[in-house]
Design a protein around this motif. Structure first.
Motif, mmCIF file in Angstrom:
data_model
loop_
_atom_site.group_PDB
_atom_site.id
_atom_site.type_symbol
_atom_site.label_atom_id
_atom_site.label_comp_id
_atom_site.label_asym_id
_atom_site.label_seq_id
_atom_site.Cartn_x
_atom_site.Cartn_y
_atom_site.Cartn_z
ATOM 1 N N SER A 117 -83.358 84.838 22.299
ATOM 2 C CA SER A 117 -83.846 85.527 23.499
ATOM 3 C C SER A 117 -83.069 86.805 23.750
ATOM 4 C CB SER A 117 -83.737 84.593 24.706
ATOM 5 O OG SER A 117 -82.388 84.205 24.900
ATOM 6 N N ASN B 175 -85.136 90.198 23.873
ATOM 7 C CA ASN B 175 -85.135 91.005 25.091
ATOM 8 C C ASN B 175 -84.527 92.383 24.840
ATOM 9 O OD1 ASN B 175 -85.700 90.864 28.080
ATOM 10 N ND2 ASN B 175 -83.565 91.523 28.109
ATOM 11 N N GLY C 115 -82.212 80.320 30.530
ATOM 12 C CA GLY C 115 -82.327 81.051 31.795
ATOM 13 C C GLY C 115 -81.052 81.010 32.609
ATOM 14 N N TYR D 213 -78.802 92.555 32.009
ATOM 15 C CA TYR D 213 -78.740 91.666 33.185
ATOM 16 C C TYR D 213 -77.292 91.572 33.640
ATOM 17 C CZ TYR D 213 -83.481 90.190 32.215
ATOM 18 O OH TYR D 213 -84.828 90.175 32.018
ATOM 19 N N GLN E 293 -82.700 82.881 35.298
ATOM 20 C CA GLN E 293 -83.470 83.986 34.746
ATOM 21 C C GLN E 293 -84.641 83.421 33.938
ATOM 22 O OE1 GLN E 293 -82.868 87.257 35.431
ATOM 23 N NE2 GLN E 293 -84.869 87.505 34.501
ATOM 24 N N TRP E 294 -85.796 83.231 34.616
ATOM 25 C CA TRP E 294 -86.945 82.601 33.972
ATOM 26 C C TRP E 294 -87.497 83.451 32.829
ATOM 27 C CZ3 TRP E 294 -87.665 77.749 34.479
ATOM 28 C CH2 TRP E 294 -87.294 77.087 35.664
ATOM 29 N N GLU E 295 -87.396 84.763 32.950
ATOM 30 C CA GLU E 295 -87.920 85.640 31.906
ATOM 31 C C GLU E 295 -87.250 85.341 30.566
ATOM 32 O OE1 GLU E 295 -87.347 89.734 32.676
ATOM 33 O OE2 GLU E 295 -88.125 90.391 30.736
ATOM 34 N N MET F 5 -89.014 83.284 27.307
ATOM 35 C CA MET F 5 -89.114 84.038 26.061
ATOM 36 C C MET F 5 -88.815 83.154 24.846
ATOM 37 S SD MET F 5 -87.230 87.619 25.223
ATOM 38 C CE MET F 5 -87.783 88.273 26.778
#
Length: 612
Positions: free
Chosen positions: A442, A446, A537, A467, A475-477, A481
């Motif tokens: 991830s 990202n 996350g 971040y 952090q759900w994004e 992912m």
């Protein structure tokens, strides 16, 4: 007499060869030192009675419409008379002597057990016809439509049966609004809103276009007729019941044995089935008894089938065997295989209950125990029978009583425990590995997606936080992912788990484990996905993630090739031109500094001259 002795001796040799072959097939051992300690071959004499009971069945079928009887058939519209005739015809079949005589002659002329199941031996040449009025439509062929209750019309759905709907021009208000600009006598203009009665309706309502104001529409189910074709008789109004009378024979087998016959004789015959005894010995028809008052016939056959009791020693293990049939078949192997397979059984039991269960590398020791255990044919037969849903007592009969019911139960228990523990460790390893790998995955994904937001190469900043660390929320994004990566990894982990089990025990073990619910499935996948998403996350909400201006994560991991600003591209072109012309080589940074210096000098000169 000598001929009989020599035949029995030859049969004994065949029995010994059958025992040796069975042991070699059913175990992974090459048995060559089988020792015959004692043998008792004997020709068992007994009788088998096959009783044929007549069964008369009146089979009735309803046909739509009126059907007339053919020549020789019987037809009537009187229901009571029809029922009486059906019963009389069935009773006459029971006492018809020709039926029984034909059955006796047929069985006499055929081989033993040629008729071994319920068989139709005669169909009465006369059929019985009864035509009657359909109860659903009472002979009309048509029934009332249930949708419109026979009216042929249904309430209009557009206007709910009122015949009028809201006017679309004024929205049902009855008036329209208009905004106009008005000029007064002084020449000034102003905006006014004028309300006028709607010219398309009366009070906001208009006649329904769908039903024309009637409030009803033609029923689509019956096309406005109010009736439908009766499904009970297909519109004929009548049905014809046609009854045919057939006579069946139900054969039943029963064995009668001389006094002193061992119990295993009957058990062995039941195992192979009385109908197949002709392939195991000599059978001859002895007598026929016709029981006309009971509508039955009994055929008594005299049977002679060889049996042999053997005492066999294999590697110091003594067992008592029972074989039977012209081509020797094993009825009872005396549990010899259970003793021969004791080492494999014990190895599986030890690994399923030992301390190795708590090791993440349990699959290695499990494979060493499962692989040799599954090489034995008897263990394969146990697994196959379990996959077919057989109980332990039935499995014992399938393997010719070569192992006990306790052996079967313990084998299945130990194998299930071993495969279950190995599968659970596989789940845990997959969970940990995929979670650990999902974090850098991830991070890289990202970082690549954020590449267009990167600062210029010549910026003074050395690192850029994607971040910022935070001690709250998740952090759900970043977590979501990882879902495609985790799902792909789960399929790989499942394939590896099945591959291990296939190497250890073969395809049959995989099939058995699948039916037992021991393999990784959708719930394991869901657990791994949810845990990985949550962990990833949470990780990125509590840990700084940054990419420098060279597109490297934490300054070490190359994530992407950074984009080059326009100015840097121009500087690179100038540098390449200088290199070709042989002038002094200057770096991109130096060229850029000179360009900025020239630009600043021009700005200062313009400012001194008062130019913008």
């Amino acid at each position: 007499m000598a001929a009989d002795d020599s035949a029995m001796q030859l049969y004994l040799e065949r029995c010994k060869a059958t025992a040796a072959g069975y042991i070699e097939r059913a175990t992974r051992f090459n048995v060559t030192d089988l020792v015959l300690l004692g043998a008792r071959p004997v020709m068992r004499q007994f009788s088998v009675t096959v009783r044929h009971d007549l069964e008369v069945i009146s089979e009735a079928i309803d046909y739509h419409g009126v059907h007339h009887p053919d020549k020789g058939d019987f037809g009537t519209a009187d229901w009571k008379w029809y029922q009486e005739e059906v019963g009389a015809q069935a009773r006459s079949e029971f006492v018809r002597p020709e039926t029984m005589d034909s059955l006796v002659q047929s069985v006499r002329n055929q081989a033993y057990a040629a008729i071994s199941a319920r068989t139709c031996i005669r169909t009465h040449p006369r059929r019985l016809f009864h035509t009657y009025t359909c109860n659903g439509c009472h002979g009309r062929g048509r029934v009332q439509c249930g949708n419109c209750s026979g009216a042929g019309e249904v309430r209009c759905g557009s206007c709910s049966g009122s015949g009028r709907t809201s006017c679309s021009s004024c929205g049902g208000s009855g008036s329209t609004t208009r905004h106009v600009t008005v000029t007064d006598y002084n020449g000034h203009t102003r905006h006014e809103t004028q309300h006028r009665s709607c010219g398309s309706c009366s009070g906001g309502r208009v006649t329904c276009f769908t039903c024309g104001g009637s409030g009803k529409n033609r029923c689509g189910n019956c096309a406005g007729t109010g009736e439908l074709t009766c499904t009970g008789c297909s519109g004929h109004g009548y049905l014809t019941k046609v009854t045919s009378t057939a006579t069946y024979t139900n054969p039943g087998f029963a064995g009668r044995y001389p006094e002193g016959t061992p119990d295993y004789v009957h058990a062995a015959l039941c195992k192979v089935g009385f109908a197949s005894l002709a392939s195991h010995g000599d059978i001859a028809l002895q007598k026929v008894d016709v029981l006309r008052d009971k509508s039955a016939a009994e055929f008594v056959y005299q049977c002679a089938i060889p049996f042999c009791e053997l005492s066999i020693d294999v590697r110091g293990v003594t067992s008592q065997w029972v074989m039977f049939g012209a081509d020797p078949q094993i009825f009872d192997a005396g549990g010899v295989l259970e003793a021969l397979l004791e080492s494999d059984f014990k190895a599986l039991a030890d690994v399923s209950s030992g301390g190795a269960r708590w090791s993440p590398w349990f699959y290695r020791s499990a494979r060493k125990a499962v692989a040799p255990f599954m090489e034995s044919e008897v263990n394969q037969m146990v697994i196959d029978a379990t996959s077919e849903g057989l109980a332990p007592n039935a499995i014992v009969e399938v393997v010719n009583r070569s192992v006990s019911e306790t052996y079967v139960e313990q084998t299945l228990k130990n194998l299930r425990t071993t495969v279950s523990v190995a599968a659970n460790w596989s789940r845990l390893r997959s969970l940990i590995v995929l979670i650990v790998l999902s974090i850098p995955f991830s991070f890289a994904a990202n970082g690549y997606l954020q590449r267009n937001k990167a600062i210029d190469l010549l910026s003074a900043d050395k690192q850029r936080f994607i971040y910022q660390p935070d001690n709250a929320a998740i952090q759900w994004e970043m977590g979501l992912m990882t879902v495609p990566f985790i799902l792909l990894g789960w399929f790989v982990a499942k394939w590896l788990s099945v591959r291990w089990l296939k190497k250890a025990g073969g395809e049959r073990t995989v099939l058995w484990a699948q039916r037992q619910g021991l393999l990784m499935g959708k719930w394991t996948a869901l657990l791994i996905v949810v845990t990985a998403v949550g962990t990833t996350g949470a990780f990125f909400k509590r840990w700084p993630m940054w990419v420098d201006d060279n597109g490297k994560g934490y300054g070490l991991i190359p994530l992407y090739e950074p984009r080059i600003p326009y100015e840097a591209q121009e500087a690179a072109k100038d540098m390449e031109k200088m290199r070709r012309e042989g002038r002094k080589f200057e770096s991109v940074v130096e060229i850029e500094k000179k360009r900025r210096a020239r630009l600043k000098l021009e700005q200062d000169n313009n400012a001194a001259a008062g130019k913008p």
